[in-house]
Motif scaffolding. Structure first.
Motif, PDB file in Angstrom:
ATOM      1  N   LYS A  82       0.817  -1.209   0.000  1.00 28.62           N
ATOM      2  CA  LYS A  82       0.000   0.000   0.000  1.00 28.62           C
ATOM      3  C   LYS A  82       0.858   1.270   0.000  1.00 28.62           C
ATOM      4  CE  LYS A  82      -3.903   2.273   2.224  1.00 28.62           C
ATOM      5  NZ  LYS A  82      -3.770   3.339   1.303  1.00 28.62           N
ATOM      6  N   LYS A  83       1.914   1.295   0.784  1.00 28.05           N
ATOM      7  CA  LYS A  83       2.786   2.475   0.861  1.00 28.05           C
ATOM      8  C   LYS A  83       3.408   2.784  -0.504  1.00 28.05           C
ATOM      9  CE  LYS A  83       6.921   4.117   3.242  1.00 28.05           C
ATOM     10  NZ  LYS A  83       7.998   3.760   4.147  1.00 28.05           N
ATOM     11  N   GLU A  84       3.881   1.762  -1.191  1.00 28.46           N
ATOM     12  CA  GLU A  84       4.485   1.944  -2.512  1.00 28.46           C
ATOM     13  C   GLU A  84       3.454   2.415  -3.530  1.00 28.46           C
ATOM     14  OE1 GLU A  84       4.913  -0.600  -0.493  1.00 28.46           O
ATOM     15  OE2 GLU A  84       7.074  -0.863  -0.236  1.00 28.46           O
ATOM     16  N   LEU A  85       2.251   1.860  -3.446  1.00 26.79           N
ATOM     17  CA  LEU A  85       1.187   2.268  -4.358  1.00 26.79           C
ATOM     18  C   LEU A  85       0.791   3.722  -4.122  1.00 26.79           C
ATOM     19  CD1 LEU A  85      -0.699   1.401  -6.616  1.00 26.79           C
ATOM     20  CD2 LEU A  85      -2.309   0.649  -4.877  1.00 26.79           C
ATOM     21  N   ASP A  86       0.747   4.141  -2.869  1.00 30.22           N
ATOM     22  CA  ASP A  86       0.444   5.540  -2.556  1.00 30.22           C
ATOM     23  C   ASP A  86       1.507   6.474  -3.139  1.00 30.22           C
ATOM     24  OD1 ASP A  86      -1.894   4.929  -1.247  1.00 30.22           O
ATOM     25  OD2 ASP A  86      -0.990   4.920   0.760  1.00 30.22           O
ATOM     26  N   THR A  87       2.754   6.050  -3.128  1.00 34.07           N
ATOM     27  CA  THR A  87       3.836   6.841  -3.732  1.00 34.07           C
ATOM     28  C   THR A  87       3.613   6.991  -5.234  1.00 34.07           C
ATOM     29  OG1 THR A  87       5.398   6.086  -2.052  1.00 34.07           O
ATOM     30  CG2 THR A  87       6.329   6.979  -4.090  1.00 34.07           C
ATOM     31  N   ILE A  88       3.249   5.906  -5.891  1.00 33.84           N
ATOM     32  CA  ILE A  88       2.989   5.953  -7.335  1.00 33.84           C
ATOM     33  C   ILE A  88       1.792   6.862  -7.627  1.00 33.84           C
ATOM     34  CG2 ILE A  88       2.242   4.579  -9.321  1.00 33.84           C
ATOM     35  CD1 ILE A  88       3.907   2.274  -8.103  1.00 33.84           C
ATOM     36  N   LYS A  89       0.739   6.769  -6.833  1.00 32.57           N
ATOM     37  CA  LYS A  89      -0.434   7.645  -7.022  1.00 32.57           C
ATOM     38  C   LYS A  89      -0.026   9.116  -6.892  1.00 32.57           C
ATOM     39  CE  LYS A  89      -4.073   4.634  -5.208  1.00 32.57           C
ATOM     40  NZ  LYS A  89      -5.041   4.492  -4.104  1.00 32.57           N
ATOM     41  N   THR A  90       0.813   9.415  -5.917  1.00 28.93           N
ATOM     42  CA  THR A  90       1.268  10.799  -5.707  1.00 28.93           C
ATOM     43  C   THR A  90       2.042  11.297  -6.921  1.00 28.93           C
ATOM     44  OG1 THR A  90       1.370  10.428  -3.328  1.00 28.93           O
ATOM     45  CG2 THR A  90       2.617  12.301  -4.199  1.00 28.93           C
ATOM     46  N   ILE A  91       2.895  10.466  -7.462  1.00 26.09           N
ATOM     47  CA  ILE A  91       3.674  10.840  -8.657  1.00 26.09           C
ATOM     48  C   ILE A  91       2.731  11.119  -9.822  1.00 26.09           C
ATOM     49  CG2 ILE A  91       5.321  10.017 -10.384  1.00 26.09           C
ATOM     50  CD1 ILE A  91       6.691   8.483  -8.021  1.00 26.09           C
ATOM     51  N   PHE A  92       1.790  10.218 -10.078  1.00 21.19           N
ATOM     52  CA  PHE A  92       0.836  10.415 -11.162  1.00 21.19           C
ATOM     53  C   PHE A  92       0.061  11.703 -10.985  1.00 21.19           C
ATOM     54  CE2 PHE A  92       1.302   6.044 -12.600  1.00 21.19           C
ATOM     55  CZ  PHE A  92       1.006   6.151 -13.934  1.00 21.19           C
ATOM     56  N   THR A  93      -0.444  11.924  -9.788  1.00 19.97           N
ATOM     57  CA  THR A  93      -1.247  13.115  -9.512  1.00 19.97           C
ATOM     58  C   THR A  93      -0.439  14.397  -9.724  1.00 19.97           C
ATOM     59  OG1 THR A  93      -2.518  11.859  -7.898  1.00 19.97           O
ATOM     60  CG2 THR A  93      -2.694  14.252  -7.792  1.00 19.97           C
ATOM     61  N   SER A  94       0.809  14.415  -9.266  1.00 17.71           N
ATOM     62  CA  SER A  94       1.625  15.624  -9.415  1.00 17.71           C
ATOM     63  C   SER A  94       2.001  15.888 -10.864  1.00 17.71           C
ATOM     64  CB  SER A  94       2.879  15.523  -8.557  1.00 17.71           C
ATOM     65  OG  SER A  94       3.759  14.548  -9.062  1.00 17.71           O
ATOM     66  N   LYS A  95       2.221  14.851 -11.658  1.00 19.25           N
ATOM     67  CA  LYS A  95       2.602  15.015 -13.068  1.00 19.25           C
ATOM     68  C   LYS A  95       1.422  15.365 -13.960  1.00 19.25           C
ATOM     69  CE  LYS A  95       6.967  14.025 -12.818  1.00 19.25           C
ATOM     70  NZ  LYS A  95       8.008  14.958 -13.196  1.00 19.25           N
TER      71      LYS A  95
END
Length: 97
Positions: A82-95
Protein backbone atom coordinates in the motif's frame (compact mmCIF):
# COMPACT_ATOMS: atom_id res chain seq x y z
CA UNK A 1 2.30 4.63 -32.01
CA UNK A 2 -1.37 4.56 -31.08
CA UNK A 3 -1.20 8.15 -29.82
CA UNK A 4 0.24 9.16 -33.21
CA UNK A 5 -2.62 7.53 -35.14
CA UNK A 6 -5.24 9.02 -32.86
CA UNK A 7 -3.75 12.51 -32.99
CA UNK A 8 -3.55 12.32 -36.79
CA UNK A 9 -7.10 11.07 -37.21
CA UNK A 10 -8.60 13.61 -34.78
CA UNK A 11 -6.81 16.51 -36.49
CA UNK A 12 -7.01 15.47 -40.17
CA UNK A 13 -10.05 13.14 -40.19
CA UNK A 14 -8.14 10.38 -41.96
CA UNK A 15 -5.45 7.84 -41.29
CA UNK A 16 -1.86 8.91 -42.01
CA UNK A 17 -0.75 8.05 -45.55
CA UNK A 18 2.80 7.24 -44.42
CA UNK A 19 4.68 5.21 -41.86
CA UNK A 20 7.33 6.70 -39.56
CA UNK A 21 10.92 6.19 -40.73
CA UNK A 22 12.06 5.15 -37.28
CA UNK A 23 10.37 3.90 -34.16
CA UNK A 24 12.50 4.47 -31.07
CA UNK A 25 12.19 2.18 -28.06
CA UNK A 26 11.05 4.76 -25.51
CA UNK A 27 10.11 8.38 -24.96
CA UNK A 28 13.50 9.22 -23.43
CA UNK A 29 15.27 8.21 -26.65
CA UNK A 30 12.85 10.27 -28.72
CA UNK A 31 13.33 13.40 -26.60
CA UNK A 32 17.12 12.92 -26.60
CA UNK A 33 17.14 12.76 -30.42
CA UNK A 34 14.97 15.87 -30.62
CA UNK A 35 17.25 17.62 -28.14
CA UNK A 36 20.21 16.88 -30.43
CA UNK A 37 18.36 18.58 -33.29
CA UNK A 38 17.56 15.36 -35.12
CA UNK A 39 14.07 14.78 -36.39
CA UNK A 40 10.45 15.53 -35.86
CA UNK A 41 8.23 13.56 -33.49
CA UNK A 42 4.75 13.43 -32.13
CA UNK A 43 5.21 13.46 -28.36
CA UNK A 44 2.61 14.11 -25.66
CA UNK A 45 3.30 17.60 -24.34
CA UNK A 46 3.31 16.62 -20.68
CA UNK A 47 6.25 14.28 -21.35
CA UNK A 48 8.48 16.95 -22.88
CA UNK A 49 7.19 20.15 -21.28
CA UNK A 50 10.41 20.76 -19.35
CA UNK A 51 12.51 20.51 -22.53
CA UNK A 52 10.17 22.91 -24.35
CA UNK A 53 10.36 25.43 -21.49
CA UNK A 54 14.18 25.21 -21.50
CA UNK A 55 14.19 25.72 -25.33
CA UNK A 56 15.92 22.38 -25.80
CA UNK A 57 13.25 21.27 -28.26
CA UNK A 58 10.71 23.24 -30.28
CA UNK A 59 6.97 22.82 -30.29
CA UNK A 60 5.98 22.92 -33.97
CA UNK A 61 2.21 22.50 -33.75
CA UNK A 62 -0.24 21.64 -30.97
CA UNK A 63 -2.97 20.44 -33.31
CA UNK A 64 -6.49 21.72 -33.85
CA UNK A 65 -8.06 19.09 -31.60
CA UNK A 66 -6.61 18.26 -28.22
CA UNK A 67 -6.03 14.52 -27.99
CA UNK A 68 -6.49 13.19 -24.49
CA UNK A 69 -6.15 9.82 -22.86
CA UNK A 70 -8.06 8.98 -19.72
CA UNK A 71 -6.05 7.01 -17.20
CA UNK A 72 -7.81 4.83 -14.69
CA UNK A 73 -5.96 3.79 -11.58
CA UNK A 74 -7.42 0.73 -9.86
CA UNK A 75 -6.14 -1.37 -7.02
CA UNK A 76 -7.25 -3.98 -4.55
CA UNK A 77 -8.18 -3.02 -1.02
CA UNK A 78 -6.08 -5.71 0.65
CA UNK A 79 -2.74 -4.48 -0.64
CA UNK A 80 0.58 -5.85 0.49
CA UNK A 81 2.43 -2.80 -0.91
CA UNK A 82 0.00 0.00 0.00
CA UNK A 83 2.79 2.48 0.86
CA UNK A 84 4.49 1.94 -2.51
CA UNK A 85 1.19 2.27 -4.36
CA UNK A 86 0.44 5.54 -2.56
CA UNK A 87 3.84 6.84 -3.73
CA UNK A 88 2.99 5.95 -7.33
CA UNK A 89 -0.43 7.65 -7.02
CA UNK A 90 1.27 10.80 -5.71
CA UNK A 91 3.67 10.84 -8.66
CA UNK A 92 0.84 10.41 -11.16
CA UNK A 93 -1.25 13.12 -9.51
CA UNK A 94 1.63 15.62 -9.41
CA UNK A 95 2.60 15.02 -13.07
CA UNK A 96 -0.94 15.24 -14.41
CA UNK A 97 -1.69 18.71 -13.00
Amino acid sequence: MEHFRRFWFENFNKKPAFKPNYILPNITSIIRCLNNGNGLALVPDFLCQEQILRNEINLVWEGNVKTENTLYFASRTDLKYKKELDTIKTIFTSKMK
